[in-house]
Write a protein that holds these residues in place. Structure first.
Motif, PDB file in Angstrom:
ATOM      1  N   VAL A  49      10.231 -16.256 -57.010  1.00 30.69           N
ATOM      2  CA  VAL A  49      10.570 -15.437 -58.026  1.00 30.69           C
ATOM      3  C   VAL A  49      10.495 -13.904 -57.466  1.00 30.69           C
ATOM      4  O   VAL A  49      11.540 -13.203 -57.569  1.00 30.69           O
ATOM      5  N   GLU A  50       9.264 -13.662 -56.777  1.00 27.68           N
ATOM      6  CA  GLU A  50       9.198 -12.231 -56.146  1.00 27.68           C
ATOM      7  C   GLU A  50      10.262 -12.193 -54.996  1.00 27.68           C
ATOM      8  O   GLU A  50      10.623 -11.082 -54.622  1.00 27.68           O
ATOM      9  N   LEU A  51      10.285 -13.247 -54.124  1.00 28.91           N
ATOM     10  CA  LEU A  51      11.276 -13.173 -53.096  1.00 28.91           C
ATOM     11  C   LEU A  51      12.648 -12.885 -53.575  1.00 28.91           C
ATOM     12  O   LEU A  51      13.454 -12.215 -53.234  1.00 28.91           O
ATOM     13  N   LEU A  52      13.096 -13.576 -54.687  1.00 29.82           N
ATOM     14  CA  LEU A  52      14.481 -13.307 -55.222  1.00 29.82           C
ATOM     15  C   LEU A  52      14.675 -11.963 -55.567  1.00 29.82           C
ATOM     16  O   LEU A  52      15.475 -11.414 -55.547  1.00 29.82           O
ATOM     17  N   GLN A  53      13.479 -11.158 -55.979  1.00 30.43           N
ATOM     18  CA  GLN A  53      13.489  -9.769 -56.506  1.00 30.43           C
ATOM     19  C   GLN A  53      13.901  -8.960 -55.399  1.00 30.43           C
ATOM     20  O   GLN A  53      14.725  -7.718 -55.349  1.00 30.43           O
ATOM     21  N   MET A  54      13.155  -9.555 -54.142  1.00 31.71           N
ATOM     22  CA  MET A  54      13.477  -8.825 -52.929  1.00 31.71           C
ATOM     23  C   MET A  54      15.070  -9.030 -52.621  1.00 31.71           C
ATOM     24  O   MET A  54      15.635  -8.038 -51.874  1.00 31.71           O
ATOM     25  N   ILE A  55      15.372 -10.011 -52.552  1.00 34.00           N
ATOM     26  CA  ILE A  55      16.789 -10.442 -52.381  1.00 34.00           C
ATOM     27  C   ILE A  55      17.770  -9.670 -53.120  1.00 34.00           C
ATOM     28  O   ILE A  55      18.844  -8.973 -52.558  1.00 34.00           O
ATOM     29  N   TRP A  56      17.534  -9.435 -54.326  1.00 37.67           N
ATOM     30  CA  TRP A  56      18.385  -8.676 -55.097  1.00 37.67           C
ATOM     31  C   TRP A  56      18.441  -7.202 -54.656  1.00 37.67           C
ATOM     32  O   TRP A  56      19.563  -6.496 -54.438  1.00 37.67           O
ATOM     33  N   GLN A  57      17.422  -6.588 -54.323  1.00 39.49           N
ATOM     34  CA  GLN A  57      17.162  -5.299 -53.797  1.00 39.49           C
ATOM     35  C   GLN A  57      18.028  -5.123 -52.655  1.00 39.49           C
ATOM     36  O   GLN A  57      18.695  -4.206 -52.493  1.00 39.49           O
ATOM     37  N   ASN A  58      17.654  -6.003 -51.840  1.00 37.20           N
ATOM     38  CA  ASN A  58      18.269  -6.041 -50.563  1.00 37.20           C
ATOM     39  C   ASN A  58      19.837  -6.174 -50.411  1.00 37.20           C
ATOM     40  O   ASN A  58      20.467  -5.511 -49.866  1.00 37.20           O
ATOM     41  N   SER A  59      20.465  -7.022 -51.443  1.00 37.47           N
ATOM     42  CA  SER A  59      21.925  -7.042 -51.463  1.00 37.47           C
ATOM     43  C   SER A  59      22.535  -6.230 -52.579  1.00 37.47           C
ATOM     44  O   SER A  59      23.584  -6.440 -52.753  1.00 37.47           O
ATOM     45  N   GLY A  60      21.768  -5.153 -53.175  1.00 40.85           N
ATOM     46  CA  GLY A  60      22.356  -4.382 -53.775  1.00 40.85           C
ATOM     47  C   GLY A  60      22.938  -5.104 -55.374  1.00 40.85           C
ATOM     48  O   GLY A  60      23.735  -4.749 -56.254  1.00 40.85           O
ATOM     49  N   GLU A  62      21.967  -6.129 -59.365  1.00 42.78           N
ATOM     50  CA  GLU A  62      21.052  -5.746 -60.303  1.00 42.78           C
ATOM     51  C   GLU A  62      20.086  -6.979 -60.779  1.00 42.78           C
ATOM     52  O   GLU A  62      20.578  -8.208 -60.699  1.00 42.78           O
ATOM     53  N   PRO A  63      18.736  -6.592 -61.059  1.00 38.99           N
ATOM     54  CA  PRO A  63      17.987  -7.791 -61.333  1.00 38.99           C
ATOM     55  C   PRO A  63      18.617  -8.685 -62.501  1.00 38.99           C
ATOM     56  O   PRO A  63      19.122  -8.173 -63.532  1.00 38.99           O
ATOM     57  N   GLN A  64      18.555  -9.900 -62.539  1.00 34.67           N
ATOM     58  CA  GLN A  64      18.980 -10.898 -63.394  1.00 34.67           C
ATOM     59  C   GLN A  64      17.962 -11.561 -63.987  1.00 34.67           C
ATOM     60  O   GLN A  64      16.862 -11.665 -63.814  1.00 34.67           O
ATOM     61  N   PRO A  65      18.401 -12.217 -65.511  1.00 37.77           N
ATOM     62  CA  PRO A  65      17.202 -13.127 -66.071  1.00 37.77           C
ATOM     63  C   PRO A  65      16.910 -14.451 -65.253  1.00 37.77           C
ATOM     64  O   PRO A  65      18.078 -14.774 -64.805  1.00 37.77           O
ATOM     65  N   VAL A  66      15.889 -14.940 -65.470  1.00 39.77           N
ATOM     66  CA  VAL A  66      15.560 -16.121 -64.731  1.00 39.77           C
ATOM     67  C   VAL A  66      14.778 -17.164 -65.842  1.00 39.77           C
ATOM     68  O   VAL A  66      13.961 -16.499 -66.550  1.00 39.77           O
ATOM     69  N   ARG A  67      15.564 -18.058 -66.074  1.00 36.25           N
ATOM     70  CA  ARG A  67      15.195 -19.104 -67.158  1.00 36.25           C
ATOM     71  C   ARG A  67      14.416 -20.235 -66.399  1.00 36.25           C
ATOM     72  O   ARG A  67      14.493 -20.832 -65.238  1.00 36.25           O
TER      73      ARG A  67
END
Length: 248
Positions: A49-60, A62-67
């Protein structure tokens, strides 16, 4: 000149639309510590999950909901909907052509747990026909058993790992098929004694990835993968590994 301008504008519109689509993907995960799980407030957390947040930031992005869903439900939605990302998903040979992938999150060893008092030690899949094996529905561990010729009547399906572990602990099942790290975490979570259990057999070791619905455009997968690659090379990711996968 006019034709070139119109074509150029159309290409720009297409690129903008493709880029925006990344912000519309649905992200699903399960309870699978230490990669993904619920924190005390019920929010998704863990290394993936934290790695995903880094990917979002690197890729421009916006943070998305995770279910967080039961694995079988998330896996079903991945096969049926055109805009799903499911993690942490083991990339097995059987699964590889079914989805698109961004890798790796890490690696996981899949094993059979047994109660130590039963003294079960196994060396081949052929020996499993005499045992009752609990496994989470649609989990890679269940699929590994089926792909290696284990009869489905030998498998007792569980909706969650904790349920499968309770089957093993109570004697309803002889073995539990799951990831090694997740299995030991579930043992501790249920306040059971880790020394009462043992690994009876190693099934496989698989790469953990973000799995995408097959309809997601290759360009979006490439953009996501580039963000993942940058994250994996960062000092922040090394800190994540130390946080969630400390050395013994």
């Amino acid at each position: 000149m006019r034709i070139w301008l119109i074509s150029h504008l159309l290409l720009l519109c297409w690129a903008t639309t493709a880029r925006a689509d990344l912000d519309k993907l649905e992200y699903f995960t399960e309870e699978y510590p230490p990669y993904n799980f619920s924190d005390p407030q019920g929010q998704p957390t863990g290394l993936a999950v934290e790695l995903l947040q880094m990917i979002w930031q690197n890729s421009g992005i916006e943070p998305q909901p995770v279910r967080i869903l039961p694995w079988a439900r998330g896996y079903y939605l991945l096969t049926q909907k055109p805009d799903v990302v499911l993690f942490s998903t083991a990339r097995s040979q059987a699964r590889d052509p079914l989805f698109k992938w961004a890798c790796p999150i890490g690696h996981s060893e899949y094993v059979l747990f047994a109660r130590k008092a039963q003294s079960i030690t196994l060396t081949s899949f052929k020996q499993l026909s005499q045992y009752r094996i609990s496994a989470v529905r649609s989990d890679i561990a269940e699929q590994l058993l089926l792909n290696n010729g284990i009869n489905d009547t030998n498998i007792i399906p569980a909706n969650r790992l904790s349920q499968g572990l309770k089957m093993l602990q109570s004697g309803r099942a002889d073995l539990l098929a799951t990831g090694k790290l997740a299995g030991y975490d579930a043992i501790r979570e249920l306040n059971l004694e880790p020394d009462d259990f043992q690994v009876a057999m190693v099934l496989s070791a698989e790469q953990l990835c973000y799995a995408f619905s097959y309809q997601v455009a290759d360009s979006e997968i490439q953009r996501f993968q580039q963000g993942l690659t940058r994250a994996l090379a960062s000092e922040e990711f090394r800190k994540l590994q130390a946080k969630y996968l400390p050395l013994p």
